[in-house]
Design a protein around this motif. Structure first.
Motif, PDB file in Angstrom:
ATOM      1  N   ASP A 124      33.235   5.606  34.076  1.00  0.00           N
ATOM      2  CA  ASP A 124      31.910   6.167  34.283  1.00  0.00           C
ATOM      3  C   ASP A 124      31.510   6.047  35.755  1.00  0.00           C
ATOM      4  OD1 ASP A 124      29.365   7.076  34.175  1.00  0.00           O
ATOM      5  OD2 ASP A 124      28.635   5.604  32.727  1.00  0.00           O
ATOM      6  N   PHE A 125      31.458   7.205  36.434  1.00  0.00           N
ATOM      7  CA  PHE A 125      31.101   7.204  37.850  1.00  0.00           C
ATOM      8  C   PHE A 125      29.639   6.812  38.067  1.00  0.00           C
ATOM      9  CE2 PHE A 125      34.854   9.696  39.180  1.00  0.00           C
ATOM     10  CZ  PHE A 125      35.140   9.004  40.335  1.00  0.00           C
ATOM     11  N   SER A 126      28.806   6.991  37.040  1.00  0.00           N
ATOM     12  CA  SER A 126      27.378   6.706  37.196  1.00  0.00           C
ATOM     13  C   SER A 126      27.124   5.220  37.414  1.00  0.00           C
ATOM     14  CB  SER A 126      26.613   7.181  35.961  1.00  0.00           C
ATOM     15  OG  SER A 126      27.024   6.458  34.804  1.00  0.00           O
ATOM     16  N   VAL A 127      28.056   4.376  36.955  1.00  0.00           N
ATOM     17  CA  VAL A 127      27.896   2.935  37.145  1.00  0.00           C
ATOM     18  C   VAL A 127      28.271   2.555  38.572  1.00  0.00           C
ATOM     19  CG1 VAL A 127      28.619   0.662  36.357  1.00  0.00           C
ATOM     20  CG2 VAL A 127      28.358   2.516  34.711  1.00  0.00           C
ATOM     21  N   ASP A 128      29.491   2.868  38.947  1.00  0.00           N
ATOM     22  CA  ASP A 128      29.975   2.559  40.297  1.00  0.00           C
ATOM     23  C   ASP A 128      31.333   3.235  40.449  1.00  0.00           C
ATOM     24  OD1 ASP A 128      31.043   1.395  42.644  1.00  0.00           O
ATOM     25  OD2 ASP A 128      29.771  -0.360  42.380  1.00  0.00           O
ATOM     26  N   GLU A 129      31.512   3.984  41.521  1.00  0.00           N
ATOM     27  CA  GLU A 129      32.770   4.702  41.718  1.00  0.00           C
ATOM     28  C   GLU A 129      33.963   3.758  41.856  1.00  0.00           C
ATOM     29  OE1 GLU A 129      32.723   5.287  46.574  1.00  0.00           O
ATOM     30  OE2 GLU A 129      32.478   7.014  45.260  1.00  0.00           O
ATOM     31  N   ARG A 130      33.695   2.483  42.173  1.00  0.00           N
ATOM     32  CA  ARG A 130      34.785   1.526  42.330  1.00  0.00           C
ATOM     33  C   ARG A 130      35.438   1.163  40.994  1.00  0.00           C
ATOM     34  NH1 ARG A 130      31.988  -2.969  46.056  1.00  0.00           N
ATOM     35  NH2 ARG A 130      30.342  -2.555  44.530  1.00  0.00           N
ATOM     36  N   HIS A 131      34.824   1.581  39.883  1.00  0.00           N
ATOM     37  CA  HIS A 131      35.484   1.437  38.584  1.00  0.00           C
ATOM     38  C   HIS A 131      36.823   2.181  38.586  1.00  0.00           C
ATOM     39  CE1 HIS A 131      32.992  -0.854  35.915  1.00  0.00           C
ATOM     40  NE2 HIS A 131      31.924  -0.154  36.188  1.00  0.00           N
ATOM     41  N   ASN A 132      36.907   3.205  39.413  1.00  0.00           N
ATOM     42  CA  ASN A 132      38.093   4.047  39.429  1.00  0.00           C
ATOM     43  C   ASN A 132      39.053   3.736  40.572  1.00  0.00           C
ATOM     44  OD1 ASN A 132      37.605   6.019  37.156  1.00  0.00           O
ATOM     45  ND2 ASN A 132      35.686   6.206  38.274  1.00  0.00           N
ATOM     46  N   TRP A 133      38.857   2.601  41.210  1.00  0.00           N
ATOM     47  CA  TRP A 133      39.830   2.147  42.202  1.00  0.00           C
ATOM     48  C   TRP A 133      40.942   1.418  41.451  1.00  0.00           C
ATOM     49  CZ3 TRP A 133      36.818  -0.243  46.951  1.00  0.00           C
ATOM     50  CH2 TRP A 133      36.044   0.770  47.535  1.00  0.00           C
ATOM     51  N   ILE A 134      42.046   2.081  41.232  1.00  0.00           N
ATOM     52  CA  ILE A 134      43.154   1.515  40.452  1.00  0.00           C
ATOM     53  C   ILE A 134      44.177   0.927  41.416  1.00  0.00           C
ATOM     54  CG2 ILE A 134      44.839   1.925  38.637  1.00  0.00           C
ATOM     55  CD1 ILE A 134      41.994   2.564  37.791  1.00  0.00           C
ATOM     56  N   PHE A 135      44.231  -0.401  41.483  1.00  0.00           N
ATOM     57  CA  PHE A 135      45.152  -1.066  42.398  1.00  0.00           C
ATOM     58  C   PHE A 135      46.477  -1.431  41.738  1.00  0.00           C
ATOM     59  CE2 PHE A 135      41.123  -1.835  44.547  1.00  0.00           C
ATOM     60  CZ  PHE A 135      41.454  -1.577  45.858  1.00  0.00           C
ATOM     61  N   SER A 136      46.468  -1.595  40.413  1.00  0.00           N
ATOM     62  CA  SER A 136      47.687  -2.036  39.741  1.00  0.00           C
ATOM     63  C   SER A 136      47.796  -1.380  38.369  1.00  0.00           C
ATOM     64  CB  SER A 136      47.692  -3.561  39.598  1.00  0.00           C
ATOM     65  OG  SER A 136      48.915  -4.010  39.052  1.00  0.00           O
ATOM     66  N   VAL A 137      49.012  -1.005  38.008  1.00  0.00           N
ATOM     67  CA  VAL A 137      49.314  -0.494  36.668  1.00  0.00           C
ATOM     68  C   VAL A 137      50.543  -1.243  36.189  1.00  0.00           C
ATOM     69  CG1 VAL A 137      49.750   1.543  35.247  1.00  0.00           C
ATOM     70  CG2 VAL A 137      48.475   1.779  37.389  1.00  0.00           C
ATOM     71  N   TYR A 138      50.491  -1.774  34.956  1.00  0.00           N
ATOM     72  CA  TYR A 138      51.585  -2.617  34.478  1.00  0.00           C
ATOM     73  C   TYR A 138      51.834  -2.380  32.993  1.00  0.00           C
ATOM     74  CZ  TYR A 138      54.480  -6.769  33.769  1.00  0.00           C
ATOM     75  OH  TYR A 138      55.520  -7.607  33.476  1.00  0.00           O
ATOM     76  N   GLU A 139      53.108  -2.206  32.633  1.00  0.00           N
ATOM     77  CA  GLU A 139      53.497  -2.083  31.229  1.00  0.00           C
ATOM     78  C   GLU A 139      54.158  -3.390  30.808  1.00  0.00           C
ATOM     79  OE1 GLU A 139      55.445   1.311  28.366  1.00  0.00           O
ATOM     80  OE2 GLU A 139      56.553   0.808  30.185  1.00  0.00           O
ATOM     81  N   ASP A 140      53.546  -4.101  29.839  1.00  0.00           N
ATOM     82  CA  ASP A 140      54.083  -5.393  29.444  1.00  0.00           C
ATOM     83  C   ASP A 140      55.250  -5.238  28.479  1.00  0.00           C
ATOM     84  OD1 ASP A 140      53.058  -5.013  26.861  1.00  0.00           O
ATOM     85  OD2 ASP A 140      51.253  -6.185  27.237  1.00  0.00           O
ATOM     86  N   ARG A 141      55.831  -6.354  28.050  1.00  0.00           N
ATOM     87  CA  ARG A 141      57.032  -6.340  27.215  1.00  0.00           C
ATOM     88  C   ARG A 141      56.777  -5.745  25.840  1.00  0.00           C
ATOM     89  NH1 ARG A 141      59.012 -12.234  26.536  1.00  0.00           N
ATOM     90  NH2 ARG A 141      58.830 -12.141  28.788  1.00  0.00           N
ATOM     91  N   GLU A 142      55.511  -5.703  25.407  1.00  0.00           N
ATOM     92  CA  GLU A 142      55.166  -5.125  24.120  1.00  0.00           C
ATOM     93  C   GLU A 142      54.878  -3.631  24.221  1.00  0.00           C
ATOM     94  OE1 GLU A 142      51.837  -7.400  22.853  1.00  0.00           O
ATOM     95  OE2 GLU A 142      52.974  -9.272  22.641  1.00  0.00           O
ATOM     96  N   GLY A 143      54.948  -3.102  25.431  1.00  0.00           N
ATOM     97  CA  GLY A 143      54.685  -1.685  25.622  1.00  0.00           C
ATOM     98  C   GLY A 143      53.234  -1.367  25.912  1.00  0.00           C
ATOM     99  N   ASN A 144      52.399  -2.420  26.032  1.00  0.00           N
ATOM    100  CA  ASN A 144      50.993  -2.198  26.382  1.00  0.00           C
ATOM    101  C   ASN A 144      50.884  -1.818  27.852  1.00  0.00           C
ATOM    102  OD1 ASN A 144      50.013  -3.064  23.786  1.00  0.00           O
ATOM    103  ND2 ASN A 144      50.367  -5.180  24.431  1.00  0.00           N
ATOM    104  N   LEU A 145      50.035  -0.840  28.112  1.00  0.00           N
ATOM    105  CA  LEU A 145      49.841  -0.381  29.483  1.00  0.00           C
ATOM    106  C   LEU A 145      48.493  -0.888  29.979  1.00  0.00           C
ATOM    107  CD1 LEU A 145      51.330   1.520  31.564  1.00  0.00           C
ATOM    108  CD2 LEU A 145      49.628   3.227  30.931  1.00  0.00           C
ATOM    109  N   TRP A 146      48.535  -1.642  31.085  1.00  0.00           N
ATOM    110  CA  TRP A 146      47.332  -2.248  31.650  1.00  0.00           C
ATOM    111  C   TRP A 146      47.038  -1.637  33.018  1.00  0.00           C
ATOM    112  CZ3 TRP A 146      44.747  -5.836  28.681  1.00  0.00           C
ATOM    113  CH2 TRP A 146      45.468  -6.381  27.601  1.00  0.00           C
ATOM    114  N   ALA A 147      45.756  -1.482  33.296  1.00  0.00           N
ATOM    115  CA  ALA A 147      45.322  -1.006  34.603  1.00  0.00           C
ATOM    116  C   ALA A 147      44.396  -2.043  35.216  1.00  0.00           C
ATOM    117  CB  ALA A 147      44.601   0.329  34.488  1.00  0.00           C
ATOM    118  N   GLY A 148      44.672  -2.427  36.454  1.00  0.00           N
ATOM    119  CA  GLY A 148      43.824  -3.352  37.185  1.00  0.00           C
ATOM    120  C   GLY A 148      42.953  -2.586  38.153  1.00  0.00           C
ATOM    121  N   THR A 149      41.639  -2.722  38.020  1.00  0.00           N
ATOM    122  CA  THR A 149      40.700  -1.982  38.844  1.00  0.00           C
ATOM    123  C   THR A 149      39.850  -2.942  39.662  1.00  0.00           C
ATOM    124  OG1 THR A 149      38.746  -1.923  37.411  1.00  0.00           O
ATOM    125  CG2 THR A 149      40.557  -0.432  36.863  1.00  0.00           C
TER     126      THR A 149
END
Length: 429
Positions: A124-149
């Motif tokens: 949601d850009f209305s909260v803060d555009e920095r919500h969409n600053w994606i610095f890290s993306v990681y797929e764990d051993r279970e196949g879960n995809l995580w995004a670090g913002t």
């Protein structure tokens, strides 16, 4: 010394050091678009098809061959929903389904190489555009995809095709995320920008995934804490140690004892930004603003590689590093291109170079062959053929010159001398 010497007809003498390290440099080529050639690399990835993907700081995503030739450039095109969401790239990974995920400073993109299209995932850009600053993306051993913002951690729900937020405004441990990795137990470790290191344990409660977080921060004047809370990169070695790069240097952390080891005395690692860490078998490779440093995991001995050792440039970029787990090839990027190499092929000189005495002075006077000084002949043959020199007591004011026969980079040779009976230890020049 394993140096090959070549005598030519009219071009003099050439030499090649057969033990020089083998770093391959891939610059942006002349036929590459100007803004790509002048870009700083901020993300590197080699996919299953050996394609090298280069994320630039402000000029989009470049698709290149294994020899560095740019095939295609993807950028944001206003009004085109199938174009790249933002031109500032921070992370690139390929998931188990073959999709490429691109973290940008404007949201997360999923790229389908079959259709050459992007699908955007925004907060949601209305909260803060920095919500969409994606610095890290990681797929764990279970196949879960995580995004670090900038504001926290998010899990991608593949069924609903959306992200579940794990933002915790009351807990800074999961905000301003810069890097995510995983240990052998499946615990996630998260590097943050300002809140130190976090260990995340995943638990299922009534079918829902919950996160248990423990935070590690800098403690002033403590010998057992992070060097700095502003972290950039993380990597586990083969012995279970976590290597942590910060804005002020390097730490090694033992999760079993919760002990930190700080590297204070290294000229390139102390009080400097660590841009990348890649662990390979028994070594850790560190990229920074002065080249690469290799650390032996057991002995903790270090070896530095700079422009003197065939590196194209000393300064590397933050987050611009990657290890191909299948081939073992390592990649590091900067602002002029990137290098790649296989650690096993980086040879080191096995024996020190031969050293010779090249000059002798007595009472500030050069000593020549057959010269009589104080009614004595000091040298009856050249210095390099002389095994022993005897001086009278009144000739005690003398100087010697010496050199190692290492021609490719003589400035890299370190010398030490010792006067037996006076010096208890070796004296390094």
């Amino acid at each position: 010394q394993n140096v090959l010497w070549v005598g030519t007809d009219n071009g003099g003498v050439s030499f090649a050091d057969l033990e020089q390290p083998r770093f391959s440099f891939y610059p942006f080529q002349n036929n590459t678009e100007k803004d790509i050639k002048e870009s700083t690399i901020r993300a590197l990835y080699q996919d299953k098809n050996k394609i090298i993907w280069i994320g630039t700081r402000n000029n989009g995503l470049a698709k290149t061959t294994s020899n560095g030739k740019v095939i295609q450039v993807f950028r944001n095109i206003p009004g085109n929903k199938n174009s790249l969401i933002n031109n500032s790239i921070r992370k690139i990974i390929e998931d188990k389904y073959g999709f490429l995920w691109i973290g940008t400073k404007g949201g997360l993109d999923r790229f389908d190489s079959k259709t050459n299209t992007f699908e955007h995932f925004l907060y949601d850009f209305s909260v803060d555009e920095r919500h969409n600053w994606i610095f890290s993306v990681y797929e764990d051993r279970e196949g879960n995809l995580w995004a670090g913002t900038w504001y926290g951690l998010a899990l991608f729900d593949r069924k609903q095709q959306k992200f579940i937020n794990y933002f915790n405004r009351g807990n800074n441990a999961l905000t301003q995320i810069r890097n995510i990795t995983e240990d052998a137990k499946g615990q996630m470790w998260i590097a943050t920008q300002g809140s130190g290191l976090s260990r995340v344990v995943k638990k299922r409660v009534n079918g829902k995934l919950q996160l248990e977080v423990k935070q590690y921060e800098n403690v002033p004047l403590s010998s057992n804490s992070l060097k700095d809370d502003w972290l950039y990169c993380l990597s586990f070695d083969n012995y279970g140690y976590l290597w942590i790069g910060s804005g002020s240097g390097l730490n090694r952390f033992d999760p079993r004892t919760e002990k930190f080891l700080e590297f204070n005395n290294h000229k390139f690692l102390n009080d400097r930004i660590i841009h990348g860490i890649v662990c390979d078998k028994g070594s850790v490779w560190i990229s920074h603003q002065n080249g690469l440093t290799q650390i032996d995991c057991k002995s903790l001995s270090t070896r530095d590689y700079t422009k003197k050792y065939d590196l194209y440039e000393n300064e590397f970029s933050e987050d611009a590093f990657f290890k191909n787990e299948q081939t073992g090839e390592l990649f590091f990027g900067g602002n002029k291109g990137y290098i790649s190499f296989y650690p096993a092929q980086i040879s080191h000189r096995s024996t020190p170079p031969q050293i010779i005495i090249s000059g002798l002075r007595i009472s500030d006077e050069n000593v020549n062959v057959n010269q009589i000084i104080d009614e004595r002949k000091i040298l009856d043959k050249p210095l390099y053929l002389t095994k022993k020199i005897a001086l009278a007591w009144r000739q005690r004011n003398f100087q010697i010159e010496f050199a190692a026969l290492y021609f490719p980079a003589p400035e890299n040779v370190r010398y030490a001398y010792r006067l037996t009976g006076l010096d208890n230890n070796w004296v390094y020049t």
